[in-house]
Scaffold this motif. Structure first.
Motif: not given
Length: 199
Positions: A158-166
């Motif tokens: 998810m860190a590589r994907k990004a975009g969810d403000n988490i």
């Protein structure tokens, strides 16, 4: 006791900041201001404020679920309150270092919440009880060690994907710190951990 004090302070400050944008901006982790203005306190204060009720409740419930256990475990092992505070606040700080470096020149980057510290506490509990059950997606009980591996993989993805403000990086580095922390206190605890796997 310390767990409840931290939860109490976090809930009060979060509620205050829900309606006070000026205080929110003063306490939030903004790497640019942290470095430029030497506002190093932000590495800790950001963990006491949250974006909304859901963010606050999820973090504090998770912290309560594992924090009470870890606080008692540290006392039982003779490490005391200082070690427990070092676990929580150390996790909060270590979890922020990556973003401190990466976003130090970005005046618009903001991070808040106790997720890094909570991840540290959660993963310390996995270290001491790797076969203890943790609810996967809050539904399916699986061994803590399996949860931990899946959690770290998910955070990196998810860190590589990004975009969810988490802030998945904070979750990841806080978790790693929490897992390693008991061995920093007492290196021989590695043998205890390995013994859970017959090693």
């Amino acid at each position: 006791m310390i767990t409840y004090i931290i939860i109490g302070i976090t809930v009060v400050l979060s509620f205050i900041c829900f309606g006070n944008r000026e205080l929110f901006m003063k306490l939030a982790f903004i790497p640019y201001r942290t470095v430029k203005n030497h506002e190093w306190y932000r590495l800790v204060t950001h963990g006491f404020i949250h974006a909304d009720m859901t963010h606050l409740l999820v973090n504090m419930f998770t912290f309560w679920s594992f924090g009470v256990y870890m606080e008692q475990t540290f006392k039982y092992m003779g490490f005391g309150n200082g070690a427990y505070l070092a676990l929580y606040f150390g996790g909060m700080i270590i979890a922020s270092v990556y973003d401190l470096i990466k976003h130090r020149n970005d005046p618009y980057y903001i991070s808040i919440g106790a997720s890094g510290a909570v991840s540290a506490v959660l993963f310390s509990s996995i270290f001491f009880d790797p076969w203890g059950k943790i609810l996967f997606f809050a539904i399916l009980p699986i061994p803590g060690i399996l949860f931990g591996v899946l959690y770290l993989i998910y955070c990196q993805y998810m860190a590589r994907k990004a975009g969810d403000n988490i802030n998945h990086n904070a979750h990841f580095y806080g978790a790693v710190y929490g897992f390693v922390f008991p061995m920093l206190l007492e290196p021989s605890l590695l043998n205890m951990f390995l013994s859970h796997f017959g090693l």
